[in-house]
Design a protein around this motif. Structure first.
Motif, PDB file in Angstrom:
ATOM      1  N   LEU A 489       0.828  -1.207   0.000  1.00 55.36           N
ATOM      2  CA  LEU A 489       0.000   0.000   0.000  1.00 55.36           C
ATOM      3  C   LEU A 489       0.864   1.259   0.000  1.00 55.36           C
ATOM      4  CD1 LEU A 489      -2.981   0.828   0.033  1.00 55.36           C
ATOM      5  CD2 LEU A 489      -2.837   0.958   2.529  1.00 55.36           C
ATOM      6  N   ARG A 490       1.984   1.206   0.694  1.00 57.45           N
ATOM      7  CA  ARG A 490       2.878   2.376   0.724  1.00 57.45           C
ATOM      8  C   ARG A 490       3.470   2.646  -0.653  1.00 57.45           C
ATOM      9  NH1 ARG A 490       4.786   5.420   4.472  1.00 57.45           N
ATOM     10  NH2 ARG A 490       3.910   4.082   6.090  1.00 57.45           N
ATOM     11  N   LEU A 491       3.769   1.581  -1.397  1.00 58.38           N
ATOM     12  CA  LEU A 491       4.294   1.766  -2.743  1.00 58.38           C
ATOM     13  C   LEU A 491       3.224   2.361  -3.660  1.00 58.38           C
ATOM     14  CD1 LEU A 491       6.502   1.296  -4.919  1.00 58.38           C
ATOM     15  CD2 LEU A 491       5.501  -0.974  -5.270  1.00 58.38           C
ATOM     16  N   LEU A 492       2.001   1.864  -3.536  1.00 57.22           N
ATOM     17  CA  LEU A 492       0.917   2.327  -4.402  1.00 57.22           C
ATOM     18  C   LEU A 492       0.480   3.748  -4.083  1.00 57.22           C
ATOM     19  CD1 LEU A 492      -1.257  -0.910  -4.457  1.00 57.22           C
ATOM     20  CD2 LEU A 492      -0.113   0.116  -6.424  1.00 57.22           C
ATOM     21  N   ASP A 493       0.445   4.081  -2.784  1.00 57.43           N
ATOM     22  CA  ASP A 493      -0.051   5.405  -2.398  1.00 57.43           C
ATOM     23  C   ASP A 493       0.512   5.781  -1.035  1.00 57.43           C
ATOM     24  OD1 ASP A 493      -1.514   7.720  -1.834  1.00 57.43           O
ATOM     25  OD2 ASP A 493      -3.270   6.989  -2.933  1.00 57.43           O
ATOM     26  N   SER A 494       1.705   6.348  -1.042  1.00 58.87           N
ATOM     27  CA  SER A 494       2.349   6.723   0.218  1.00 58.87           C
ATOM     28  C   SER A 494       1.562   7.811   0.940  1.00 58.87           C
ATOM     29  CB  SER A 494       3.787   7.189  -0.032  1.00 58.87           C
ATOM     30  OG  SER A 494       3.801   8.314  -0.913  1.00 58.87           O
ATOM     31  N   GLY A 495       0.874   8.677   0.174  1.00 56.74           N
ATOM     32  CA  GLY A 495       0.084   9.734   0.797  1.00 56.74           C
ATOM     33  C   GLY A 495      -1.072   9.175   1.609  1.00 56.74           C
TER      34      GLY A 495
END
Length: 673
Positions: A489-495
Motif C-alpha cells: 500500500l505504501r508503494l501504491l499510495d504513500s500519501g
C-alpha cells in the motif's frame, strides 16, 4: 523482578491472610507460617502479581535468595549453603516448595491477621512479584485438603512457594486473573490451569464484548484478536468510543491514539511502519507507470472443461485452464469437479481411475477419523477438556452459520449437521491446531459446492494447509501479511498511508478479518465462490489476496480522506463495506495493479519478494550501484495470454447462479454418516 520495593498502581485484587508454610506443613506452629498480603495491580499497561510478608523483618538470608536469570524472570534457588546437598530436581516439581523452604528463624513472630501496613521496606527475600506475561501455569490443591493453596509456575519452569489462603480468596484471585489471561485445565492434570492455552485463547466467544467496560474490551482484543475481529468488528458502528465512554466520565477523554496503541499491542511484535525497523527496505516514491485496463471473460463452461480432458481423464494444458479460471471463474455446474483440482485434493495429472481409487482411500481414512470422536462416550469427553472445548466452539459457530443460503436453512438442516461433523473430524486430523473460530467460515462454501461429506472434508483439509498459519497461536502468518500489505500500500499510495498513520490506523488492523478468512464475510455467498476459485489458481502472482485488499482500500481512499475520517470513522466505514463490494470490479483492479507492478522497472526488492518476483532482475531506487540499469522485469506468469481470451465487461452477467445449472440444489440426500 523479585524482592523489590512496594509497587504502586491500580489494585485489582488484594487479599490478606495468604501464607507461605515454611516447614513442609508438618506443624501448625506459628513459626512455620509466614503471613503475607497478595495483590494484583495494573501498572503502565502491565499486570503485576505481588506477594510480601506482613512482617518484613524476617531474616531469610539462610532460606532463599532471589536472582534474575537471562530472561529477567524470577529464579528461586536455595541459599548457597544449601546447594551442596540438595538436587536440582527439586526446583522442577510443583511440590518442591516444601523441600526448598526448610528453615525459619527461631524467634517467634506474631500471627498478624489485621490490616496490613501500607508501607513495605521491600528488603525481605520472601517477597516476590512477577508480570502476568511471565506466568505459565497455576496448580491448585486437591479437594478436601482444608484451606486452598495455589502454586505459580513461570515460563522458565521456575516454581514459586505455595501460597495458602487461610481466609479464602483463591477463587476470587483466579477470577481476577481471567480478566487478563485465559486459563484452562491441563489435559494431563485437572489441578493445573494453563495460561493462554490454545484451545480457548484463540477461540473464546466474543458475543458479550460490547457489554463490558472499556478496559475489559481492550484486554479481550489484546488477548484474543481472532474473535475480536471475527465477531466484534462485524458489529462495529461506534462501538469503540461508545465502549470507552461507559459510566466513568474520565474515560470520555481517551484519545484514538490510545486505542490504536492497544490494538497494535494485540499482535505482539507487529510493526507496520517498516521504515523504523531494521532489515526493512525503505520504499521511496516510484513511478509505477500507467495502469492497464483489465476486462474479465465469461466463466469457464462445462463444455470448455470437457474439451481439455484426454481419454483417460487427465486435464490437458493445465496452465491455460488456470488462466481461463483466473480471468472468468467457473460456471457453477463445474465447481464440484474443478475445485478438487484447484485445492490439490486431486492431482492435475491424475487419470479418472486414479481419482476413483484416491477417493476410496480418502473415504476410509475420513470415516476412521470420524469414528474416533463419535465413539467417545460422554464420560470420556468429560475427562478430555480439549475435545470438549472444540465441540463447544464448533456448535456455537455452526449455529451462527449464514442462513441466507438455503443449503443451511433450519436448525436440523443436514448441511448444518455435516458442517459440525466435518469440523469435529478435522480436530482428529490436526489435533494440535484443533478448532479455532473462523474455520467454519472456510468450510461452509466448500460443503455447499461439494454436496458430499468426504470430498468437502479433504478439500477443507487442503485449504487449511494454505491457511494454517492464520490460526496458529503465535499469529505469525497474520503479522507477516499485515506487514506485507502495508509495504504494498505504501508503494501504491504513500500519501494515503501517511494519512492512515496520522489517524492512528497505520497498523491496518481493520483488514485483519479480510485476511483471516479470505474475505468470507465481506462478499455475498455466491461472490465468495467466484473470488476463492480465482485466488486458488495462484495467478497472476504470489499473494494476490493482498492486492485485492489494496484494490478495496484504493476505492475507499477518496471518501476516507475527503471526509477527514478519524480512527473510529475508518473502522466503522471499512466494517460497513461488508456485502457492498463488487467482486468483479475488485478483481479487475487487483489484476491491473499486479500488471502495473510487473512492468515497473524499479520495483523495490521487498515488493518483488512479496509478489514472488524475486528471481527477476529489478533495480531499486536506492541501489548501491547508483546506476539505473532499467532492467525489465520478467513475470513468472509472462505466458498469461490475456488477449486470446474472450472478455466480458465487469458489469456483465455471470453464470454463478446454481439454480441455472443441472446440479440439483436439493440437500435432502445429504445424511450424516
Amino acid at each position: 523482578m523479585a524482592a523489590a520495593g512496594a509497587v504502586s498502581g491500580k489494585i485489582i485484587y488484594e487479599q490478606e491472610g495468604v501464607y507461605i508454610h515454611s516447614s513442609c506443613g508438618k506443624t501448625n506452629d506459628q513459626d512455620s507460617l509466614i503471613s503475607g498480603i497478595l495483590r494484583v495491580l495494573e501498572k503502565d499497561a502491565e499486570v503485576i502479581v505481588d506477594w510480601r510478608p506482613l512482617d518484613d523483618a524476617l531474616d531469610s538470608s539462610s532460606i532463599l535468595y532471589a536472582g534474575k536469570d537471562s530472561s529477567s524472570v524470577v529464579e528461586w534457588t536455595q541459599a548457597p549453603k544449601e546447594r551442596g546437598h540438595r538436587g536440582s530436581e527439586h526446583l522442577n516439581s510443583y511440590e518442591a516448595e516444601w523441600d526448598m523452604v526448610n528453615t525459619v528463624p527461631s524467634k517467634k513472630k506474631p500471627h498478624t491477621t489485621g490490616d496490613a501496613p501500607s508501607h513495605r521496606n521491600g528488603k525481605s527475600k520472601w517477597s516476590f512479584l512477577f508480570s502476568l506475561t511471565d506466568l505459565k501455569s497455576i496448580k491448585q490443591n486437591k479437594e478436601g485438603m482444608g484451606w486452598s493453596y495455589l502454586v505459580f509456575c513461570l515460563k522458565d519452569d521456575v516454581v514459586l512457594p505455595a501460597l495458602h489462603f487461610h481466609q479464602g480468596g483463591s477463587k476470587l484471585l483466579i477470577d481476577s486473573l481471567e480478566k487478563y489471561v485465559v486459563l484452562c485445565e491441563s489435559p494431563q492434570d485437572k489441578r493445573t490451569l494453563l495460561v493462554n492455552c490454545q484451545s480457548k485463547s484463540l477461540s473464546q466467544s466474543f458475543e458479550n464484548l460490547l457489554d463490558e467496560p472499556a478496559y475489559g474490551l481492550i484486554q479481550k482484543i489484546k488477548k484474543d484478536p481472532y474473535t475480536a475481529t471475527m465477531v466484534g468488528f462485524s458489529k462495529v458502528t461506534n462501538y469503540i468510543f461508545d465502549s470507552l465512554r461507559g459510566s466513568d466520565p474520565s474515560t470520555h477523554q481517551r484519545p484514538p491514539s490510545e486505542m490504536a496503541d492497544f490494538l497494535s499491542d494485540a499482535i505482539p511484535g507487529l510493526k507496520i511502519n517498516q521504515q523504523e525497523e531494521p532489515g526493512f527496505e525503505v520504499i521511496t516514491r516510484i513511478d509505477l507507470g500507467e495502469r492497464p485496463v483489465v476486462q474479465r471473460r465469461e466463466p469457464v463452461s462445462l463444455e470448455e472443461w470437457s474439451k481439455n480432458i484426454d481419454s483417460e481423464g487427465r486435464i490437458l494444458n493445465v496452465d491455460n485452464m488456470k488462466q481461463m479460471i483466473f480471468r472468468g471463474g467457473l460456471s457453477h455446474a463445474l465447481r464440484k469437479q474443478a475445485w478438487k483440482f484447484l485445492l490439490g485434493y486431486f492431482p492435475w495429472d491424475s487419470t479418472k481411475e486414479e481419482r476413483i481409487q484416491l477417493q476410496k482411500q480418502k473415504t476410509d481414512e475420513y470415516f476412521r477419523m470420524k469414528l474416533q470422536w463419535k465413539s467417545v462416550s460422554e464420560e470420556q469427553e468429560k475427562r478430555n477438556s480439549r475435545l470438549r472445548d472444540y465441540r463447544s466452539l464448533i456448535e456455537k459457530d455452526v449455529n451462527r452459520t449464514d442462513r441466507t443460503n438455503k443449503f443451511y436453512e433450519g436448525q436440523d438442516n443436514p448441511g448444518l449437521i455435516l458442517l459440525h461433523d466435518i469440523l469435529m473430524t478435522y480436530c482428529m486430523y490436526d489435533f494440535d491446531l484443533g478448532y479455532v473460530q473462523g474455520m467454519s467460515d472456510l468450510l461452509s462454501p466448500l460443503l455447499y459446492v461439494m454436496e458430499n461429506e468426504v470430498d468437502a472434508f479433504w478439500c477443507f483439509a487442503s485449504y487449511m494447509d494454505q491457511m494454517h498459519q492464520n490460526f496458529e497461536e503465535q499469529m505469525q502468518g497474520m503479522k507477516t501479511q499485515l506487514i506485507q500489505l502495508s509495504t504494498l500500500l505504501r508503494l501504491l499510495d504513500s500519501g494515503f498511508c501517511s494519512y492512515l498513520e496520522s489517524q492512528d490506523s497505520g497498523y491496518l488492523y481493520f483488514c485483519f478479518r479480510w485476511l483471516l478468512i479470505r474475505f468470507k464475510r465481506e462478499f455475498s455467498f455466491l461472490d465468495i465462490l467466484r473470488l476463492w476459485e480465482v485466488m486458488w489458481t495462484e495467478l497472476p502472482c504470489k499473494n494476490f489476496h493482498l492486492l485485492l485488499c489494496c484494490a478495496i482500500l484504493e476505492s475507499e481512499k477518496q471518501q476516507i480522506m475527503e471526509k477527514h475520517y478519524g480512527f473510529n470513522e475508518i473502522l466503522k466505514h471499512i466494517n460497513e463495506l461488508s456485502m457492498k463490494i463488487d467482486v468483479e470490479d475488485v478483481l479487475c483492479k487487483a489484476e491491473a495493479i499486479s500488471l502495473q507492478m510487473v512492468k515497473c522497472k524499479e520495483l523495490p526488492q521487498a515488493v518483488s519478494e512479496i509478489l514472488g518476483l524475486q528471481d527477476s532482475e529489478v533495480t531499486t531506487p536506492d541501489s548501491d550501484t547508483g546506476e539505473d540499469e532499467n532492467v525489465g522485469v520478467t513475470s513468472p506468469t509472462s505466458t498469461f495470454q490475456s488477449d486470446s481470451l474472450p472478455v466480458l465487461a465487469t458489469s456483465g452477467a455471470r453464470d454463478d447462479n446454481p439454480t441455472q445449472t443441472s446440479v440439483s440444489p436439493n440437500v435432502s440426500r445429504l445424511t450424516p454418516a
